[in-house]
Design a protein around this motif. Structure first.
Motif, PDB file in Angstrom:
ATOM      1  N   LEU A  54       0.834  -1.212   0.000  1.00 42.75           N
ATOM      2  CA  LEU A  54       0.000   0.000   0.000  1.00 42.75           C
ATOM      3  C   LEU A  54       0.866   1.259   0.000  1.00 42.75           C
ATOM      4  O   LEU A  54       0.564   2.237  -0.699  1.00 42.75           O
ATOM      5  CB  LEU A  54      -0.939  -0.007   1.201  1.00 42.75           C
ATOM      6  N   ALA A  55       1.962   1.233   0.742  1.00 39.66           N
ATOM      7  CA  ALA A  55       2.884   2.370   0.766  1.00 39.66           C
ATOM      8  C   ALA A  55       3.513   2.590  -0.605  1.00 39.66           C
ATOM      9  O   ALA A  55       3.694   3.737  -1.036  1.00 39.66           O
ATOM     10  CB  ALA A  55       3.960   2.148   1.825  1.00 39.66           C
ATOM     11  N   PHE A  65      14.961   7.340  -4.241  1.00 40.17           N
ATOM     12  CA  PHE A  65      15.162   7.914  -2.909  1.00 40.17           C
ATOM     13  C   PHE A  65      13.874   8.563  -2.401  1.00 40.17           C
ATOM     14  O   PHE A  65      13.494   8.376  -1.249  1.00 40.17           O
ATOM     15  CB  PHE A  65      16.311   8.928  -2.930  1.00 40.17           C
ATOM     16  N   LEU A  66      13.203   9.327  -3.268  1.00 41.08           N
ATOM     17  CA  LEU A  66      11.947   9.949  -2.867  1.00 41.08           C
ATOM     18  C   LEU A  66      10.881   8.896  -2.586  1.00 41.08           C
ATOM     19  O   LEU A  66      10.084   9.044  -1.657  1.00 41.08           O
ATOM     20  CB  LEU A  66      11.473  10.923  -3.948  1.00 41.08           C
ATOM     21  N   CYS A  67      10.882   7.823  -3.363  1.00 47.20           N
ATOM     22  CA  CYS A  67       9.961   6.714  -3.132  1.00 47.20           C
ATOM     23  C   CYS A  67      10.234   6.070  -1.774  1.00 47.20           C
ATOM     24  O   CYS A  67       9.308   5.771  -1.024  1.00 47.20           O
ATOM     25  CB  CYS A  67      10.066   5.694  -4.260  1.00 47.20           C
ATOM     26  N   ALA A  90       3.647   5.745  -5.627  1.00 50.73           N
ATOM     27  CA  ALA A  90       3.437   5.854  -7.073  1.00 50.73           C
ATOM     28  C   ALA A  90       2.388   6.905  -7.392  1.00 50.73           C
ATOM     29  O   ALA A  90       2.468   7.588  -8.415  1.00 50.73           O
ATOM     30  CB  ALA A  90       3.024   4.498  -7.643  1.00 50.73           C
ATOM     31  N   TYR A  91       1.399   7.048  -6.529  1.00 52.10           N
ATOM     32  CA  TYR A  91       0.369   8.063  -6.732  1.00 52.10           C
ATOM     33  C   TYR A  91       0.938   9.475  -6.548  1.00 52.10           C
ATOM     34  O   TYR A  91       0.600  10.389  -7.304  1.00 52.10           O
ATOM     35  CB  TYR A  91      -0.791   7.826  -5.755  1.00 52.10           C
ATOM     36  N   ILE A 118       3.322   2.114 -10.934  1.00 48.65           N
ATOM     37  CA  ILE A 118       2.937   0.751 -10.592  1.00 48.65           C
ATOM     38  C   ILE A 118       1.640   0.460 -11.320  1.00 48.65           C
ATOM     39  O   ILE A 118       0.680   1.222 -11.223  1.00 48.65           O
ATOM     40  CB  ILE A 118       2.757   0.569  -9.075  1.00 48.65           C
ATOM     41  N   ASP A 119       1.615  -0.658 -12.055  1.00 48.56           N
ATOM     42  CA  ASP A 119       0.443  -0.990 -12.857  1.00 48.56           C
ATOM     43  C   ASP A 119      -0.755  -1.410 -12.028  1.00 48.56           C
ATOM     44  O   ASP A 119      -1.883  -1.028 -12.327  1.00 48.56           O
ATOM     45  CB  ASP A 119       0.774  -2.107 -13.858  1.00 48.56           C
TER      46      ASP A 119
END
Length: 112
Positions: free
Chosen positions: A14-15, A95-97, A20-21, A28-29
């Motif tokens: 979920l994270a 890194f931001l992810c 990705a949002y 992420i597909d």
């Protein structure tokens, strides 16, 4: 014990979806892809991540939070190269992810 591991796995996926949002350079597909990526990131983090943290121990001792984020970013970047449907454009995006995933995991762990 198994229930806790499943919950951590779902929260990590979920994270990744939240990251990705929020980040245009992370894609992420589907949630299934996020589940696969979360498992692989966890496995890679337990093996290769341990070795990276061991080698970088002096730096980790000085900057613990930053080194953990960099190590997580490396794992995310590596996994994005192997999982179809999960793409990270560059290391900065990884890194931001990792930063978003860490914040979301902390928030979700307080909720759940």
């Amino acid at each position: 014990m198994i229930l806790h591991a499943l919950l951590v796995w779902l929260l990590s996926a979920l994270a990744l979806v939240v990251a990705a949002y929020l980040l245009p350079s992370v894609e992420i597909d589907s949630f299934g892809t996020a589940l696969i990526a979360a498992v692989l990131i966890g496995l890679l983090n337990a093996t290769l991540g341990f070795l990276i943290r061991l080698v970088a121990f002096p730096i980790t001792w000085l900057l613990p939070g930053l080194m953990y984020l960099i190590c997580d970013a490396i794992m995310i970047y590596i996994v994005s190269r192997f999982v179809r449907g999960f793409s990270v454009k560059n290391f900065t995006a990884a890194f931001l992810c990792a930063l978003v995933v860490a914040v979301v995991n902390v928030l979700l762990s307080y909720i759940v």
